[in-house]
Design a protein around this motif. Sequence first.
Motif, PDB file in Angstrom:
ATOM      1  N   ASP A  51       0.815  -1.211   0.000  1.00 29.89           N
ATOM      2  CA  ASP A  51       0.000   0.000   0.000  1.00 29.89           C
ATOM      3  C   ASP A  51       0.849   1.261   0.000  1.00 29.89           C
ATOM      4  O   ASP A  51       0.462   2.285   0.573  1.00 29.89           O
ATOM      5  N   ALA A  52       2.011   1.192  -0.603  1.00 33.31           N
ATOM      6  CA  ALA A  52       2.883   2.354  -0.747  1.00 33.31           C
ATOM      7  C   ALA A  52       3.684   2.184  -2.025  1.00 33.31           C
ATOM      8  O   ALA A  52       3.850   1.071  -2.533  1.00 33.31           O
ATOM      9  N   LEU A 149       0.606   0.772  -7.387  1.00 38.66           N
ATOM     10  CA  LEU A 149      -0.691   1.252  -6.936  1.00 38.66           C
ATOM     11  C   LEU A 149      -1.667   1.305  -8.112  1.00 38.66           C
ATOM     12  O   LEU A 149      -1.292   1.692  -9.227  1.00 38.66           O
ATOM     13  N   MET A 198      -7.242   7.662  -3.341  1.00 38.14           N
ATOM     14  CA  MET A 198      -6.552   6.623  -2.559  1.00 38.14           C
ATOM     15  C   MET A 198      -6.660   6.892  -1.068  1.00 38.14           C
ATOM     16  O   MET A 198      -6.847   5.968  -0.266  1.00 38.14           O
ATOM     17  N   LEU A 204      -3.891   3.453   1.004  1.00 36.14           N
ATOM     18  CA  LEU A 204      -2.473   3.666   1.284  1.00 36.14           C
ATOM     19  C   LEU A 204      -2.134   3.271   2.711  1.00 36.14           C
ATOM     20  O   LEU A 204      -3.004   3.251   3.585  1.00 36.14           O
ATOM     21  N   PHE A 223       4.177   7.573  -2.313  1.00 36.10           N
ATOM     22  CA  PHE A 223       2.775   7.597  -1.916  1.00 36.10           C
ATOM     23  C   PHE A 223       2.562   6.617  -0.776  1.00 36.10           C
ATOM     24  O   PHE A 223       2.999   5.460  -0.846  1.00 36.10           O
ATOM     25  N   GLY A 224       1.881   7.060   0.287  1.00 35.96           N
ATOM     26  CA  GLY A 224       1.569   6.177   1.401  1.00 35.96           C
ATOM     27  C   GLY A 224       2.675   6.013   2.404  1.00 35.96           C
ATOM     28  O   GLY A 224       2.497   5.364   3.433  1.00 35.96           O
TER      29      GLY A 224
END
Length: 559
Positions: A51-52, A149, A198, A204, A223-224
């Motif tokens: 999730d990143a 993602l 997201m 995330l 991201f995340g």
Amino acid sequence: MLLFFLLAIVLVSFHGACALSTPKWARQGSNGLGVRQFLESIETGVNMAPDAALVPVSISEDKQSYFALISMGNMSFRVALDTGSADLWVVSSQCTASTCTSVPRYQLGYASSTFESVNSNTSAFNVSYLDTTTASGFVARETVYLANLTVANQAFALATSSNVTLTDNISGVLGLGFPRLSSIFGTVANATPFFSTMAQLGQLDYPLFGLSLAENESGTLAFGAIDGSIVQNRSLIEWNDVVPFAPFANTTSNTTSYLQWTIVLSQFSIGASGFTPIPTYPNATYNSSLAVLDVGTPGIYGPYQDVARLFSLIPGSRLMDQRGQWAIPCGANTTMSFKFGGQNFTLQPTDYLIGPIDEDTAICLSWPMAAPPSSDGIDWQLGTPFMRTVYTIFSYGIDTKEPPMIGLYPLNNASAPIELPAAISSYFSSASATIATTLPNSVLSTPTYSTPTYAFNTSFPAPAGLIVSSGLGASTYSAVLGSGAINLTAIPTVTPVPTAYTYVVTNPSGQVSTSVSTVSQPSVTLGEPPGWKNSAQGPRVSLCVVLPSIFASLFFILF
């Protein structure tokens, strides 16, 4: 009968070869996604968390924008990053302007299986930027991939007309601002921007993204999570509450919400001498000066009342024109600092100097430029010259739990010695360029401007750090930054995997040799699905489709 078996063996072998030669990224279903993730993790050289994501960020050749790679509709695109806007858009094959045809375009003729029209492509998209450029087209939906993602059914725009200058095969813009700033969100239901989608869906590890920029090498966009290879000491991150904005004065809305990645600037300095900013709208902004952190702005801009005081501390400085450009001696032996919260963030001369002028190479243009007052009350725009000196963390906030925040991690040592004039001269000599500028014949006076009417309804409070009930990250997240207690260890990190390995070998006689092995990077074709060409060039039929039919025909003829 022998011929029958030979044909059967050839057919089976050919079928297997065709299956192996099918582009892995073109396969559908969960297996295809797994292959996509694997390939892109190699491309970016990153250990991908579920999730990143961490992707490379590059600067355009003209130094005006930073871009990253996304894919949608089985096509890959470079998109310019922009924290000062909130829409994702790319040019489409329907745009025939020269600004569009010179870059990869989204091919509508390909008929992507994940493309979804919105109101039969009649939902209009229009966006304009501070440099007066515009793009227009229509809103649609696609599945968007960024590294590992995936955001399905993401609203985006396809530009059919644009005069936005796009270079280096950059096809559009990825806006990373709040939904309130989005043109698409304002016209289409359930059409939140890419990052917001997201965060609101809880996709995330944490609802934030981190950005590092470099002038001559790749940076990163996470991201995340934050980039663990850059943030080595989390206690040095200076966290700042983002400032919300009241409803616009000309609307019936009664809700204060977040609009821009804006925080309070508490001081600016030249060397050891500092000034408290003078806000344009002190009553509306709680007597605070507001600054937006914008990766889409290739400069630093401030109000005349502040910029004039800043340059008054640099001997030999002079206003060059009515646009607010100042020039100073290139050998200026001083640092420039901006203070957020309790921490100064320091720029060396090569961070804030733009470059020498051709009329006198001992004189350099300098940031910041002065700008007329803006009705939104944002006095300072801190773009890429400032953002290259920090790692910037944009935390989106959590509904009912945590306000949006910006974390600044210094990359420059505030106590480092000031760059020497010789080092500054060498820096600009390596660029081998001067700026065509004519020095004014006389000293120019600082222009004065009338202050426009404040754009927001001052009847509604808008304090920094306001916690709101909707529009931020999903409430299922556990807050780690809010309520005055920051849990630094709970901030997720993602770390790049080295793409080059150095081997040091000592042979029996004691001689040492060094070699470098580089991980190969797969090439990416921009704006064109694998194996697809424009229909005007005629259809392309794979031998994997044709030859089995030929073998079958031979079988029936011979047997």
